[in-house]
Scaffold this motif. Sequence first.
Motif, short mmCIF file in Angstrom:
data_model
loop_
_atom_site.label_atom_id
_atom_site.label_comp_id
_atom_site.label_asym_id
_atom_site.label_seq_id
_atom_site.Cartn_x
_atom_site.Cartn_y
_atom_site.Cartn_z
N UNK A 281 -2.99 -7.11 -5.39
CA UNK A 281 -1.97 -6.37 -6.26
C UNK A 281 -0.64 -6.28 -5.24
N UNK A 282 0.17 -7.21 -5.44
CA UNK A 282 1.58 -7.17 -4.81
C UNK A 282 2.62 -6.36 -5.37
N UNK A 283 3.29 -5.57 -4.56
CA UNK A 283 4.26 -4.65 -5.30
C UNK A 283 5.30 -4.21 -4.19
N UNK A 284 6.64 -3.85 -4.79
CA UNK A 284 7.50 -3.75 -4.01
C UNK A 284 7.29 -2.49 -3.07
N UNK A 285 7.90 -2.40 -1.90
CA UNK A 285 7.73 -1.25 -1.09
C UNK A 285 7.46 0.00 -1.64
N UNK A 286 8.63 0.33 -2.63
CA UNK A 286 8.62 1.53 -3.32
C UNK A 286 7.35 1.64 -4.19
N UNK A 287 7.02 0.79 -5.10
CA UNK A 287 5.84 0.71 -5.95
C UNK A 287 4.71 0.73 -5.20
N UNK A 288 4.50 0.09 -3.92
CA UNK A 288 3.28 0.17 -3.41
C UNK A 288 2.96 1.56 -2.86
N UNK A 289 4.06 2.39 -2.35
CA UNK A 289 4.00 3.60 -2.03
C UNK A 289 3.30 4.48 -3.06
N UNK A 290 4.24 4.42 -4.57
CA UNK A 290 3.81 5.00 -5.50
C UNK A 290 2.26 4.84 -5.65
N UNK A 291 1.57 3.62 -5.60
CA UNK A 291 -0.01 3.41 -6.07
C UNK A 291 -0.72 3.91 -4.81
N UNK A 292 -0.14 4.45 -3.64
CA UNK A 292 -1.13 5.12 -2.86
C UNK A 292 -0.93 4.47 -1.66
N UNK A 293 -0.40 3.62 -1.06
CA UNK A 293 -0.24 2.71 0.19
C UNK A 293 0.75 3.90 1.23
N UNK A 294 0.02 4.25 2.29
CA UNK A 294 0.69 5.25 3.17
C UNK A 294 2.09 4.72 3.53
N UNK A 295 2.83 5.62 3.43
CA UNK A 295 4.35 5.03 3.96
C UNK A 295 4.59 4.39 5.27
N UNK A 296 3.92 4.59 6.32
CA UNK A 296 3.85 3.98 7.50
C UNK A 296 3.22 2.48 7.38
N UNK A 297 2.24 2.27 6.47
CA UNK A 297 1.80 0.91 6.31
C UNK A 297 2.65 0.24 5.38
N UNK A 298 3.37 0.95 4.48
CA UNK A 298 4.22 0.03 3.77
C UNK A 298 5.55 -0.70 4.51
N UNK A 299 6.11 0.37 5.69
CA UNK A 299 7.00 -0.30 6.39
C UNK A 299 6.35 -1.19 7.34
N UNK A 300 5.08 -1.13 7.78
CA UNK A 300 4.41 -2.33 8.53
C UNK A 300 4.30 -3.52 7.71
N UNK A 301 4.05 -3.59 6.38
CA UNK A 301 3.99 -4.60 5.57
C UNK A 301 5.37 -5.48 5.49
N UNK A 302 6.52 -4.48 5.39
CA UNK A 302 7.80 -5.14 5.53
C UNK A 302 8.16 -5.73 6.79
N UNK A 303 7.58 -5.17 7.77
CA UNK A 303 7.88 -5.63 9.13
C UNK A 303 7.16 -6.99 9.25
N UNK A 304 5.87 -6.85 8.86
CA UNK A 304 5.26 -8.43 8.82
C UNK A 304 5.75 -9.53 8.17
N UNK A 305 6.24 -9.07 7.14
CA UNK A 305 7.26 -10.31 6.37
C UNK A 305 8.45 -10.75 7.03
#
Length: 334
Positions: free
Chosen positions: A271-295
């Motif tokens: 399930x691929x989502x925008x950073x904002x939507x991923x956070x809404x679905x339960x992905x921890x904010x620090x992990x969200x930013x890590x995913x952006x960094x990985x990209x």
Amino acid sequence: MARSPCGATISIRPISPSRWNSFRADRMTHILVTGATGGQGSATARACLKRGMRVRALVRDAGKPVARDLAALGAELVVGDYADPTSIARAVEGVDAVFSLQLDNAPVEHVETLLNAALAAGVEHVVQSTVSATGLHESFPGWTDPSIWPDYWEGRHAYWELKAAEERLVRAAGFKRWTIVRPPMIVDNAIAFARVLFPRLATHGELLTAVPEGVKVPYISYESIGEAAASAIADPDRFAGVILEIADDELTDEAMADALAAASGKPVKVVRASPERAAELGLHPRIVTQHVWLGDIGYPARAAAARRYGLTPLPITEWAKRNAARIEVGPAQS
């Protein structure tokens, strides 16, 4: 009885088994492993024991199951704490090499305490574990202007600066040899911290991600980190001054989902989502930013680099098979 080349009679006494074992033990590489009850430390201790090295494991609690397991395999346990430099000095006494790993938030003084004690004890080789991309951080977008990427840089300057400081201390300390291991994403964390990294895997059979499509993320296992460290200690001249930016595999999220599905026997949906939507679905904010960094940036560690040093990467599909019983995948949602 035998005769020497000049004709004199000499007596040859066989070495008793006990004396031979003592002779061999005196010449085995003796290593201190710090953080021995953690993933990297315990894997390094086990890999060194498999190679016949004498392993001293630095632990805070000798009663921990991991510590008892290492003792059962032949490791010597030594209780110590960086807040007590005398305990660290005792731990390094008489060893040839040290595997050094500090927690992400540990003060740099911990490394200094260990290195100073090791130098005083005559240790010749230090293997330090940090993280992939250490030393490259000043080139990251937003390093000098955090406003470019405020969500990522909150609190992250200290992390990268600490890892770089650890490496500088090791290189400048004056040891005869040093080696640095820089692991990228540790795949075992997908089990140990599954509810943070993959919050919907156990409940929905979903791999929730904000990593852009097509991006390959380098992963490495604790086992491979341990094997790399043990290889460096076993062949110190070859690995002297080497920085190992190594991985086991580089995978897209889809490939990771396939590996988890094959091991568990259950479907795993990305399930691929925008950073904002991923956070809404339960992905921890620090992990969200890590995913952006990985990209946007990502780790430079690669499996090809491991192979160049004669190391054998562990494909993540194989890692998943070995750990299938510990991978929790929930029912797929309609």
